[in-house]
Design a protein around this motif. Structure first.
Motif, PDB file in Angstrom:
ATOM      1  N   ASP A   9      -6.428  21.748  10.529  1.00 56.79           N
ATOM      2  CA  ASP A   9      -6.707  20.980   9.314  1.00 56.79           C
ATOM      3  C   ASP A   9      -6.378  21.798   8.065  1.00 56.79           C
ATOM      4  OD1 ASP A   9      -7.775  18.815  10.802  1.00 56.79           O
ATOM      5  OD2 ASP A   9      -9.669  19.872  10.990  1.00 56.79           O
ATOM      6  N   CYS A 198      -4.788   5.200   8.693  1.00 56.15           N
ATOM      7  CA  CYS A 198      -5.151   5.822   9.973  1.00 56.15           C
ATOM      8  C   CYS A 198      -6.661   5.767  10.189  1.00 56.15           C
ATOM      9  CB  CYS A 198      -4.679   7.282  10.004  1.00 56.15           C
ATOM     10  SG  CYS A 198      -2.925   7.501  10.315  1.00 56.15           S
ATOM     11  N   LEU A 199      -7.423   6.139   9.156  1.00 57.07           N
ATOM     12  CA  LEU A 199      -8.883   6.107   9.284  1.00 57.07           C
ATOM     13  C   LEU A 199      -9.377   4.686   9.510  1.00 57.07           C
ATOM     14  CD1 LEU A 199     -11.623   7.528   9.184  1.00 57.07           C
ATOM     15  CD2 LEU A 199     -11.615   7.181   6.698  1.00 57.07           C
ATOM     16  N   VAL A 358     -14.872  10.372   7.844  1.00 55.69           N
ATOM     17  CA  VAL A 358     -13.669  11.168   8.106  1.00 55.69           C
ATOM     18  C   VAL A 358     -13.975  12.285   9.101  1.00 55.69           C
ATOM     19  CG1 VAL A 358     -12.046  12.817   7.088  1.00 55.69           C
ATOM     20  CG2 VAL A 358     -12.533  10.672   5.912  1.00 55.69           C
ATOM     21  N   MET A 362     -12.020  11.192  12.577  1.00 60.05           N
ATOM     22  CA  MET A 362     -10.641  11.677  12.604  1.00 60.05           C
ATOM     23  C   MET A 362     -10.495  12.883  13.524  1.00 60.05           C
ATOM     24  SD  MET A 362      -8.943   9.654  10.609  1.00 60.05           S
ATOM     25  CE  MET A 362      -7.619  10.127   9.505  1.00 60.05           C
ATOM     26  N   LEU A 366      -5.623  15.311  11.600  1.00 57.44           N
ATOM     27  CA  LEU A 366      -5.752  14.147  10.722  1.00 57.44           C
ATOM     28  C   LEU A 366      -6.881  14.329   9.721  1.00 57.44           C
ATOM     29  CD1 LEU A 366      -5.102  11.053  13.023  1.00 57.44           C
ATOM     30  CD2 LEU A 366      -3.614  12.044  11.273  1.00 57.44           C
ATOM     31  N   ARG A 367      -7.888  15.138  10.083  1.00 57.97           N
ATOM     32  CA  ARG A 367      -8.934  15.456   9.102  1.00 57.97           C
ATOM     33  C   ARG A 367      -8.331  16.243   7.941  1.00 57.97           C
ATOM     34  NH1 ARG A 367     -13.769  17.747  12.789  1.00 57.97           N
ATOM     35  NH2 ARG A 367     -11.980  18.837  13.633  1.00 57.97           N
ATOM     36  N   MET A 370      -6.603  13.796   5.694  1.00 57.78           N
ATOM     37  CA  MET A 370      -7.531  13.096   4.804  1.00 57.78           C
ATOM     38  C   MET A 370      -8.034  14.008   3.700  1.00 57.78           C
ATOM     39  SD  MET A 370      -7.471  10.054   5.639  1.00 57.78           S
ATOM     40  CE  MET A 370      -8.647   9.604   4.382  1.00 57.78           C
TER      41      MET A 370
END
Length: 381
Positions: A9, A198-199, A358, A362, A366-367, A370
């Motif tokens: 991340d 996505c979320l 999130v 996620m 992907l976190r 975001m």
């Protein structure tokens, strides 16, 4: 929930910063940057797609991800009316107001007032008023919302986060001018939409689609007994009783005339004039429209931004409602002391609805995306 970002991340966020700074420094090489028109209006050379993307992300700041999602968690879909109203007012800006500003050849809204009414006093008054109100009414909220997300995900100090974000944004904006801002806006718009969609998709899948969300949201109340048993020092407060259960009309966008949160007469007659000021005369919005190649591109940009303004209801408000389904015991406090224990604020915890969702939903990587989305929203504002 706090500070559980993985190395992947952090690398995603670092990659975002590198790309954004590279775009800013490349914009410094533009020859037109050395002129007033080039620096302040990007040489009036931007096409409708770039301006439309810039309009969208300049409006959707970190306070939207925190505030809209928090309002969705607290009271349902009603707050989405603000976003859908903007769809129409953007067209008023592009088709009625923008041609007047473009033909008059102005760079700023205070300059237009001076040309329209003559003299300097009105121009100076409006410019000074704007410089005072922006930090107090918008920038401060943006900074708090962005820093709140960083604290939830990285565990950083709130004020350290704010200082770092201000410094980076200043470096990008001051060195590159509007060209750098709009170029990074396009990147940030793609990033923002991708991450938020996505979320939304992951959240809908886990909650059982729209039908599952509607059913479960109306049942999303905190377990008072479990909370009191887990924290014996807490007490239940009657002042919070009104917010414990979702409102009966939580799934309606336009509420009744006596609704305490968002009555439709107040929304249409009170909020609309204020939104006309924002979308049709605000410097942040109009400076981007004035950067368009011509009037046709200016109009096209408001059409594109209008379509994009449909997204927040689905990618921000509804995820906030889904967050309440999963974290009702944390987001819906039973007393000010409970709120303070959960999120460090006595006034309520729905502001952390989006960051909590999130970090819970996620996957790794992907976190980080975001996190970059939130930083992009903040930097843009």
């Amino acid at each position: 929930m706090t500070g559980n970002m993985e190395v992947a991340d952090i690398l995603v966020v670092a990659g975002y910063f590198i790309v954004v700074l590279a775009i800013g420094f490349l914009a410094m090489c533009k020859p037109s940057r050395n002129t007033v028109k080039g620096y302040f209006l990007a040489g009036r050379s931007m096409n409708w797609a770039a301006v439309g993307a810039s309009l969208f992300v300049s409006n959707i700041g970190s306070e939207h991800f925190i505030g809209l999602a928090g309002s969705g968690a607290a009271s349902g879909l009603g707050v989405a009316a603000w976003e859908l109203n903007a769809l129409l007012l953007l067209q008023l800006s592009g088709w009625i107001f923008a041609p007047v500003y473009i033909y008059s050849g102005v760079f700023t809204m205070p300059e237009y007032l001076s040309k329209r009414f003559g003299g300097r006093r009105l121009k100076v008054y409006f410019a000074v008023l704007s410089l005072i109100l922006y930090p107090l009414t918008k920038i401060s909220v943006d900074l708090y919302a962005g820093a709140l997300f960083i604290r939830e995900s990285l565990g950083w100090n709130l004020y350290l986060s704010i200082i770092l974000l201000i410094a980076l944004t200043a470096l990008l904006t001051v060195t590159g001018g509007l060209v750098a801002v709009i170029y990074t806006d396009v990147l940030q718009a793609a990033l923002m939409v991708t991450g938020a969609v996505c979320l939304m998709c992951i959240s809908f899948y886990k909650v059982g689609g729209i039908g599952g969300m509607m059913t479960k949201y109306m049942q999303a109340a905190p377990n008072i007994t479990a909370i009191l048993l887990s924290s014996p020092n807490l007490t239940y407060s009657e002042s919070c009783h009104h917010y414990l259960n979702p409102k009966p009309d939580a799934l309606k966008i336009l509420r009744g005339p006596k609704d305490p949160d968002l009555p439709w007469p107040g929304f249409l007659l009170g909020q609309t004039p204020a939104s006309i000021w924002y979308w049709c005369t605000d410097q942040v919005v109009m400076q981007r429209i004035l950067a368009a190649k011509n009037i046709a591109h200016a109009k096209g940009s408001t059409v594109m931004a209008g379509f994009l303004k449909i997204l927040p209801m689905f990618v921000i408000v509804i995820p906030g409602m889904i967050s309440r389904i999963y974290f009702a015991d944390e987001l819906v406090c039973i007393s000010p002391e409970h709120c303070m224990e959960v999120c460090g604020s006595t006034s309520g915890c729905t502001n952390v609805a989006y960051p909590r969702l999130v970090m819970a939903m996620m996957p790794v990587g992907l976190r980080g995306l975001m996190m970059a989305v939130m930083i992009a929203a903040l930097m843009n504002s």
